[in-house]
Design an enzyme around this catalytic site. Structure first.
Site, PDB file in Angstrom:
ATOM      1  NE  ARG A 224     -10.018  69.866  23.050  1.00  0.00           N
ATOM      2  CZ  ARG A 224      -8.986  70.667  23.274  1.00  0.00           C
ATOM      3  NH1 ARG A 224      -7.785  70.312  22.869  1.00  0.00           N
ATOM      4  NH2 ARG A 224      -9.140  71.812  23.903  1.00  0.00           N
TER       5      ARG A 224
ATOM      6  NE  ARG B 250      -1.926  62.941  26.568  1.00  0.00           N
ATOM      7  CZ  ARG B 250      -1.908  63.575  25.415  1.00  0.00           C
ATOM      8  NH1 ARG B 250      -2.696  63.204  24.441  1.00  0.00           N
ATOM      9  NH2 ARG B 250      -1.083  64.596  25.207  1.00  0.00           N
TER      10      ARG B 250
ATOM     11  CE  LYS C 143      -8.402  64.712  23.057  1.00  0.00           C
ATOM     12  NZ  LYS C 143      -7.444  65.464  23.877  1.00  0.00           N
TER      13      LYS C 143
ATOM     14  CB  SER D 180      16.351  24.153  22.058  1.00  0.00           C
ATOM     15  OG  SER D 180      16.425  25.554  21.978  1.00  0.00           O
TER      16      SER D 180
ATOM     17  CG  MET E 197      -5.517  62.083  13.829  1.00  0.00           C
ATOM     18  SD  MET E 197      -6.622  60.796  14.415  1.00  0.00           S
ATOM     19  CE  MET E 197      -6.063  60.569  16.093  1.00  0.00           C
TER      20      MET E 197
ATOM     21  CB  THR F 107      10.891  30.386  17.024  1.00  0.00           C
ATOM     22  OG1 THR F 107      11.824  31.293  17.632  1.00  0.00           O
ATOM     23  CG2 THR F 107      10.297  29.495  18.100  1.00  0.00           C
ATOM     24  CG  ASN F 108      15.217  32.976  14.304  1.00  0.00           C
ATOM     25  OD1 ASN F 108      14.312  33.573  14.864  1.00  0.00           O
ATOM     26  ND2 ASN F 108      16.482  33.160  14.600  1.00  0.00           N
TER      27      ASN F 108
ATOM     28  CB  CYS G 266      17.483  28.908  21.325  1.00  0.00           C
ATOM     29  SG  CYS G 266      17.455  27.751  19.948  1.00  0.00           S
TER      30      CYS G 266
ATOM     31  CD  GLU H  65      16.717  24.160  13.480  1.00  0.00           C
ATOM     32  OE1 GLU H  65      16.843  25.379  13.311  1.00  0.00           O
ATOM     33  OE2 GLU H  65      17.659  23.410  13.798  1.00  0.00           O
TER      34      GLU H  65
ATOM     35  N   GLY I 110      -0.748  65.316  18.444  1.00  0.00           N
ATOM     36  CA  GLY I 110      -0.477  66.213  17.330  1.00  0.00           C
ATOM     37  C   GLY I 110      -0.675  65.622  15.950  1.00  0.00           C
TER      38      GLY I 110
ATOM     39  CE1 TYR J  30      16.156  27.275  26.624  1.00  0.00           C
ATOM     40  CE2 TYR J  30      15.469  25.313  27.816  1.00  0.00           C
ATOM     41  CZ  TYR J  30      16.105  25.898  26.740  1.00  0.00           C
ATOM     42  OH  TYR J  30      16.693  25.111  25.766  1.00  0.00           O
TER      43      TYR J  30
ATOM     44  CG  HIS K 258      24.283  37.676   9.229  1.00  0.00           C
ATOM     45  ND1 HIS K 258      25.237  38.684   9.238  1.00  0.00           N
ATOM     46  CD2 HIS K 258      24.866  36.606   9.804  1.00  0.00           C
ATOM     47  CE1 HIS K 258      26.352  38.225   9.789  1.00  0.00           C
ATOM     48  NE2 HIS K 258      26.146  36.959  10.134  1.00  0.00           N
TER      49      HIS K 258
END
Length: 909
Positions: free
Chosen positions: A96, A352, A26, A777, A107, A780-781, A844, A758, A105, A864, A468
């Protein structure tokens, strides 16, 4: 001296739009509007740094703040020609909040501040309207008492209702000046009664009370909840804006309104908004009076008899149209504005970037680019990728009533309702009977896959965003709410309980996977609608992105859906998911229960036929695009049930003694299965499993290759490799099988053998692994689990506390950790390509569909990302935005180098 206060008004401003972090949204936009010549009432902004100091110093302000506020107030007095607290020409102000991210709304606000028993008389005399003056005063006393003094508003509403009843009217605006004067006295008596002290008369005390209340409201419960829902960090803080009041309630030449420069629902380029004559801002949204339309066209389309602003104040309307155009040209985006008209003069109180629906966001971006207001690149960068996700799933009807009974994690977007069931088998049974069902589980396992497929949506009480249930639901495009810990599930009684609410099997629940809300009963949904602007945005995204986007898919339905959404291949086929249905699970369990290699091979022969047919279908659908098939990854115990009744059923189906099932289930139990006998370790122990899967892939490639113009691109991926010896051994099995199939089939085909990175050791050994692997590949989990030492299924119980305390900014299973996990990936990429320069690399894991993670992948230089089918459009847009950011940074660096002054050597002096 530190600067804590920034001034704006009279065509000048200390701040600008780019200072949103310091001045809040603001304050930054008020400064910007003032500096571009728009009619903004003068004021000043206390920065977000004041808020930070306030909370770090036991709710005390910086010592220089009082003087800086006094100086700023003096400047406002000079600019308005009025004096704060003066008994003849008083200045009134609004106070304000304004955080850097919009929190509508959440604050507190105080209007008409500076009124007391003396200044109200001056305001009445100055305005010539005693009713207006005392209406403003009674509003101020009520608002200040609520926001600053903490007195519940219903105490004042009772007196207001009595006053209207006594006068015989229904609307506040029908009360007379004398009624309002009496109300002010009644309101002040409430303060005396509730607090034992008088309402503050000193305007300076009022001002500091309101400033403190706004800073305190940053930590109120609704603001904290909003921040949690929208990932707004607590440390950002809020600014406070103090601004000279202008009045829309001084008579019929006054008004107040809100507007959007375009339709926020559809994106249509039409001025959209509402206003009220002789009213203050809160009246427009409070519903006390029916608002009027801005334009004649809108009035007619809505069938309203009330005149529009275009008709009531045509000159002001033309000026507002000009402001609309000026703001869009300046901000290059649709704006949400607030305005007040005081005695025929227009004032702008706020602008805004307007919130909008997902379809509107796309339409506005496309239209603005076609109008030449922004470029295609700017259109792409203006969109939040997750907005695309909303377009692909049903959403709750925003007009519908809903009774929320619990909240979990928004694990997979979309909304769905149906009859509650507590088992996968029951989900399938009821689904076949034509019922829509919601599967409710404490947590899901691979055994539940058929139930997940049959259900409209899934609700779990445990697990996180990468559990999962979440992963599978996202892959299937099913809504999922995970980790709703407030719910207790009783399988035996077939019921769930939340506080005093009990829902039994067969009753209706609705879940919203986009917000995590769980609701009793059926809440109507709105089907997804893809407009032409969706296709245009995707086309523009594909023109600029560097990274390819593949999909994680193992069923023909998933593969087709992914291709429709623009996937450029399959980056992960989880072969284990193919083994959970019908006769397949029986054959799989026969293989697991086999006592020797010969028995295992007999069971594997049955699985070979099934796996080959599945992969043939995937090759055909992808039509020459790469298909990466991961060999069996999960531990074998996941395929064996553990209750006595289920084991008896398995024994009967497999034709083996129950004792053998019991014994085998016990043998397969592991203390830590995530780090146990799984991935390539299974294939090392049982090479015949690897051989069967490789044969299924190559026989499928041979068959499709014979009949298709485009040859299938087969990529065989070995999971959970830690050593070069593992990959060398299994690559030998795969190559030997490929040679055998080529010889048997009398046909050649091309394929690649690669590995999933991995484990941290694999990342460190990437240079050596690349001597044998033809692609990497990154899973990343698991790489995140093994790097952090965290279980993704259990971390949800404490990671929210980590986020709240600033230990982590994001759940590392939701957004890729760029510093730790990202560094390992960077290292692996560099080492792998030093051995094999043209090596293809991608990710992946679930991070492949997360925009922030995609940006990390772009910076690292991956080829990719692969994600759930319904995340493919999101990934395409995110990949384009990441490419544009990278290009922008490179251009900036080149520009910096080009403008860097050259050092001339004039030789020795």
């Amino acid at each position: 001296m530190a600067k804590w206060v920034y001034n704006f008004g009279d065509g000048k401003a200390d701040g600008r739009a780019e200072m949103k972090n310091l001045l809040g949204g603001k304050g930054a936009n008020l400064a910007e509007m003032a500096s571009i010549g728009l009619p903004v009432p003068p004021g000043f902004t206390l920065t977000t740094e004041v808020c930070t100091h306030f909370y770090q110093n036991d709710c005390n302000y910086p010592k220089e703040l009082t003087q800086q506020v006094e100086e700023a107030l003096t400047l406002v007095q000079q600019r308005t020609g009025r004096v704060f607290g003066d008994s003849s020409n008083p200045l009134l102000v609004s106070v304000r909040s304004g955080a850097r991210a919009s929190m509508p709304g959440m604050m507190d606000t105080v209007l008409n501040l500076g009124l007391n028993d003396q200044t109200v008389e001056a305001l009445a005399k100055k305005s010539g309207d005693r009713r207006f003056a005392f209406d403003s005063y009674r509003r101020f006393v009520q608002m200040y008492s609520d926001v600053v003094l903490g007195i519940e508003i219903n105490h004042f509403e009772k007196h207001l209702d009595r006053a209207k009843e006594k006068r015989g009217v229904k609307q506040d605006c029908e009360l007379l000046a004398e009624d309002l004067e009496k109300l002010v006295k009644s309101y002040k008596a409430v303060v005396q009664l509730e607090l034992g002290e008088e309402f503050p008369e000193d305007p300076k005390a009022q001002l500091w009370g309101a400033i403190g209340a706004v800073f305190n409201s940053w930590m109120n419960q609704r603001a904290k909840t909003y921040r949690q829902l929208h990932d707004i960090p607590e440390w950002w803080g809020t600014a406070v804006n103090v601004q000279a009041m202008v009045f829309g309630n001084m008579g019929n030449d006054c008004a107040t309104g809100v507007a959007f420069t375009r339709d926020p629902s559809t994106g249509t380029n039409e001025f959209y908004g509402e206003f009220l004559v002789n009213a203050q801002g809160e009246d427009v949204v409070a519903g006390i009076r029916t608002p009027q339309e801005l334009t004649i066209k809108a009035r007619k389309s809505h069938g309203s008899d009330l005149p529009s602003l275009e008709e009531v104040m045509p000159n002001i309307f033309k000026e507002l149209l000009s402001v609309r155009s000026q703001l869009e040209n300046h901000y290059k985006d649709m704006q949400d504005i607030e305005f007040t008209i005081q005695q025929g003069k227009l004032y702008m109180l706020q602008t805004r970037n307007g919130k909008r629906t997902a379809p509107a966001a796309l339409q506005i971006a496309v239209d603005m680019a076609k109008e030449g207001l922004i470029s295609k690149s700017q259109a792409l960068m203006s969109l939040k990728p997750d907005l695309i996700d909303q377009l692909l799933h049903p959403t709750l009807d925003p007009k519908a009533k809903k009774e929320v009974i619990a909240k979990g994690l928004p694990a997979s977007p979309g909304a769905a309702g149906g009859k509650v069931v507590f088992s996968a088998d029951e989900a399938v049974r009821r689904s076949k009977d034509g019922d829509k069902v919601i599967l409710v589980r404490i947590e899901t396992s691979p055994d539940d896959i058929h139930g997940l497929h049959a259900a409209e949506g899934v609700l779990t009480t445990r697990g996180g965003m990468t559990s999962h249930a979440a992963v599978v639901a996202r892959g299937m495009g099913r809504p999922c709410v995970a980790g709703a810990g407030g719910i207790t599930v009783d399988y035996a009684a077939a019921k769930l309980t939340v506080g005093s609410v009990t829902v039994t099997e067969g009753q209706i629940l609705t879940i919203d996977g986009s917000t995590g809300e769980v609701m009793v009963g059926e809440v109507p949904t709105v089907p997804p609608q893809l407009s032409g602007s969706f296709g245009i945005i995707m086309e523009w995204a594909d023109e600029v992105r560097d990274m390819k986007v593949r999909a994680n898919a193992e069923t023909p339905a998933d593969a087709r859906q992914a291709k429709e959404f623009g996937a450029e291949g399959i980056g992960l086929v989880r072969t284990e998911h193919m083994f959970f249905d019908g006769q397949r699970i029986v054959a799989m369990r026969q293989m697991i229960l086999a006592t020797d290699e010969n028995d295992r091979r007999q069971a594997l022969e049955k699985l070979l036929v099934m796996q080959r047919e599945d992969i043939i279908e995937l090759f055909k659908i992808m039509d020459g695009m790469p298909v990466t098939v991961r060999l069996l990854d999960p531990p074998l115990h996941e395929f064996i049930p553990h209750t006595e009744a289920e084991m008896a059923s398995v024994a009967k189906a497999a034709g083996v003694p129950l004792d053998r099932v019991r014994r085998r289930a016990a043998e397969l139990q592991e203390a830590n299965p995530m780090l146990g006998h799984r991935g390539c370790r299974l294939a090392i122990t049982y090479p015949e499993i690897c051989e069967m899967q490789a044969r299924a892939i190559f026989e499928a490639a041979a068959e499709v290759g014979r009949s298709s113009k485009k040859q299938p691109v087969a990529e065989v991926m070995v999971p959970l490799v830690a050593t070069t010896e593992e990959l060398k051994l299994l690559k030998g099995v795969i190559e030997k099988t490929a040679d055998a199939v080529k010889k048997e089939q009398g046909i050649t085909f091309t394929y690649k053998v690669g590995t999933m990175i991995e484990l941290p050791r694999a990342a460190l050994q990437a240079g050596k692994l690349a001597e044998m692997a033809e692609f990497f590949s990154f899973g990343t989990n698991d790489l995140t689990q093994t790097t952090y030492g965290l279980s993704r299924d259990d971390a949800g119980s404490f990671l929210p506390e980590y986020k709240a305390k600033g230990i982590v900014e994001q759940d590392p299973f939701v957004s890729l950790d760029p510093d730790g996990v990202g560094e390992l990936i960077t290292m692996a990429v560099q080492r792998g390509r030093s051995t094999r320069p043209d090596m293809k690399m991608g990710i992946c894991g679930e991070h492949g569909g997360d925009p922030a993670s995609i940006e990390v992948c772009e910076r690292i230089g991956l080829d990719y990302v692969s994600c759930s089918p319904f995340r493919v459009p999101v990934a395409r847009l995110a990949a384009a935005q990441s490419a544009l950011k990278t290009q922008g940074e490179k251009a900036k660096q080149s520009s910096t180098k080009a403008t860097k002054p050259r050092v001339q050597n004039f030789g020795p002096w």
